[in-house]
Design a protein around this motif. Structure first.
Motif, PDB file in Angstrom:
ATOM      1  N   SER A  24       1.057  -0.868   0.226  1.00  0.00           N
ATOM      2  CA  SER A  24      -0.237  -0.279   0.206  1.00  0.00           C
ATOM      3  C   SER A  24       0.890   1.480   0.194  1.00  0.00           C
ATOM      4  O   SER A  24       0.325   1.972  -0.666  1.00  0.00           O
ATOM      5  N   GLU A  25       1.955   1.675   0.921  1.00  0.00           N
ATOM      6  CA  GLU A  25       2.466   2.501   1.415  1.00  0.00           C
ATOM      7  C   GLU A  25       3.613   2.433  -0.260  1.00  0.00           C
ATOM      8  O   GLU A  25       3.424   3.901  -1.088  1.00  0.00           O
ATOM      9  N   ALA A  26       3.745   1.263  -1.142  1.00  0.00           N
ATOM     10  CA  ALA A  26       4.644   1.727  -2.608  1.00  0.00           C
ATOM     11  C   ALA A  26       3.600   1.763  -3.352  1.00  0.00           C
ATOM     12  O   ALA A  26       4.174   2.566  -4.162  1.00  0.00           O
ATOM     13  N   GLN A  27       2.637   1.874  -3.590  1.00  0.00           N
ATOM     14  CA  GLN A  27       1.914   2.222  -4.269  1.00  0.00           C
ATOM     15  C   GLN A  27       1.129   3.674  -4.097  1.00  0.00           C
ATOM     16  O   GLN A  27       1.392   4.083  -5.275  1.00  0.00           O
ATOM     17  N   ARG A  62      11.062   5.651 -15.966  1.00  0.00           N
ATOM     18  CA  ARG A  62      12.036   5.644 -15.359  1.00  0.00           C
ATOM     19  C   ARG A  62      11.551   5.507 -13.750  1.00  0.00           C
ATOM     20  O   ARG A  62      12.097   4.473 -13.107  1.00  0.00           O
ATOM     21  N   ARG A  63      10.923   6.245 -13.494  1.00  0.00           N
ATOM     22  CA  ARG A  63      10.920   6.558 -12.124  1.00  0.00           C
ATOM     23  C   ARG A  63       9.419   5.002 -11.767  1.00  0.00           C
ATOM     24  O   ARG A  63       9.335   5.039 -10.293  1.00  0.00           O
ATOM     25  N   GLU A  64       8.625   4.597 -12.829  1.00  0.00           N
ATOM     26  CA  GLU A  64       7.925   3.605 -12.018  1.00  0.00           C
ATOM     27  C   GLU A  64       8.449   2.437 -12.041  1.00  0.00           C
ATOM     28  O   GLU A  64       7.692   1.607 -11.342  1.00  0.00           O
ATOM     29  N   THR A  65       9.466   2.125 -12.480  1.00  0.00           N
ATOM     30  CA  THR A  65      10.468   1.006 -12.951  1.00  0.00           C
ATOM     31  C   THR A  65      11.320   1.528 -11.149  1.00  0.00           C
ATOM     32  O   THR A  65      11.558   0.215 -11.240  1.00  0.00           O
ATOM     33  N   VAL A  66      11.656   2.512 -11.076  1.00  0.00           N
ATOM     34  CA  VAL A  66      12.121   3.054 -10.026  1.00  0.00           C
ATOM     35  C   VAL A  66      11.378   2.080  -8.531  1.00  0.00           C
ATOM     36  O   VAL A  66      11.660   1.768  -7.592  1.00  0.00           O
ATOM     37  N   LYS A  73      12.439  -4.460  -3.070  1.00  0.00           N
ATOM     38  CA  LYS A  73      12.586  -4.886  -2.120  1.00  0.00           C
ATOM     39  C   LYS A  73      12.348  -4.425  -1.013  1.00  0.00           C
ATOM     40  O   LYS A  73      13.005  -5.136  -0.377  1.00  0.00           O
ATOM     41  N   LEU A  74      11.883  -3.621  -0.571  1.00  0.00           N
ATOM     42  CA  LEU A  74      10.416  -3.660   0.823  1.00  0.00           C
ATOM     43  C   LEU A  74       9.780  -4.579   1.339  1.00  0.00           C
ATOM     44  O   LEU A  74      10.359  -5.794   2.512  1.00  0.00           O
ATOM     45  N   LEU A  75       9.268  -5.527   0.268  1.00  0.00           N
ATOM     46  CA  LEU A  75       8.386  -6.695   0.406  1.00  0.00           C
ATOM     47  C   LEU A  75       9.913  -7.777   0.373  1.00  0.00           C
ATOM     48  O   LEU A  75       9.317  -8.714   1.869  1.00  0.00           O
ATOM     49  N   LEU A  76      10.626  -7.743  -0.140  1.00  0.00           N
ATOM     50  CA  LEU A  76      12.212  -8.675   0.475  1.00  0.00           C
ATOM     51  C   LEU A  76      12.904  -8.633   1.586  1.00  0.00           C
ATOM     52  O   LEU A  76      12.385  -9.423   2.350  1.00  0.00           O
TER      53      LEU A  76
END
Length: 194
Positions: A24-27, A62-66, A73-76
């Motif tokens: 949710s935070e990442a989205q 690029r921002r979507e990819t990053v 990374k957060l999920l991992l």
């Protein structure tokens, strides 16, 4: 058995909550960055600057990819933390074995690892005594020697000989098994996400 299922259920529930929160935070971050990039692209397009508009579109991509990478990374990180919690819980359960279970585990460790004449040091936290340990069949078969119940480790035993020492403490056993078990545990904990 119900206790294990409750613990696993709690761990899975915690993992799902953490995963949902991180997603949710990442989205939200992704949406904000995309909105900003789209706003900038619209401004450039409105001015009729085609090249700048194309560059803005590249920036959006690029921002979507990053942002997607950051989310992964957060999920991992959350998954790694959950796996560490599972192994910490396993160690706590091993340290809390009753006398019978503890003796069976120690006997199995000695059966698989002890060499003739090894000296055996028992954890000072063990719920078993010297007589329990020395009464094991493997102890007499392999002519093992009791070297004390003063081991400064959470559980299990350590073996000492002229050739090598073997750390069979619960911490060491879990650490050595972690490499092979981690994948299996991760599949069970996180299989619903795939």
């Amino acid at each position: 058995m119900e206790g294990k299922e409750a613990i696993v259920g709690r761990i899975l529930s915690d993992a799902e909550e953490k995963g949902a929160k991180l997603r949710s935070e990442a989205q939200l971050r992704v949406k904000a960055e995309i909105a900003e990039a789209e706003k900038r692209a619209k401004e450039l397009t409105d001015r009729g600057e085609a090249e700048l508009a194309r560059q803005a579109e590249e920036i959006v991509e690029r921002r979507e990819t990053v942002a997607a990478l950051d989310c992964r990374k957060l999920l991992l990180g959350a998954k790694r933390e959950m796996l560490s919690e599972v192994f910490a819980l396993a160690l706590e359960k091993a340290k809390a074995f009753d006398k019978k279970k503890y003796l069976a585990v120690v006997e199995d460790l000695l059966q698989k690892n002890a060499e003739e004449g090894d000296e055996v040091v028992l954890s000072r936290f063990a719920p078993i005594a010297e007589t329990d340990l020395c009464g094991l069949l493997v102890f007499s078969e392999r002519k093992l020697k009791f070297a004390g119940a003063n081991g400064d480790f959470a559980g299990g035993v350590r073996l000492y000989s002229a050739v090598c020492d073997k750390d069979l403490s619960f911490e060491a056993v879990l650490a050595s098994a972690r490499g092979t078990l981690e994948t299996e545990i991760a599949e069970k904990l996180f299989s619903e996400e795939n």
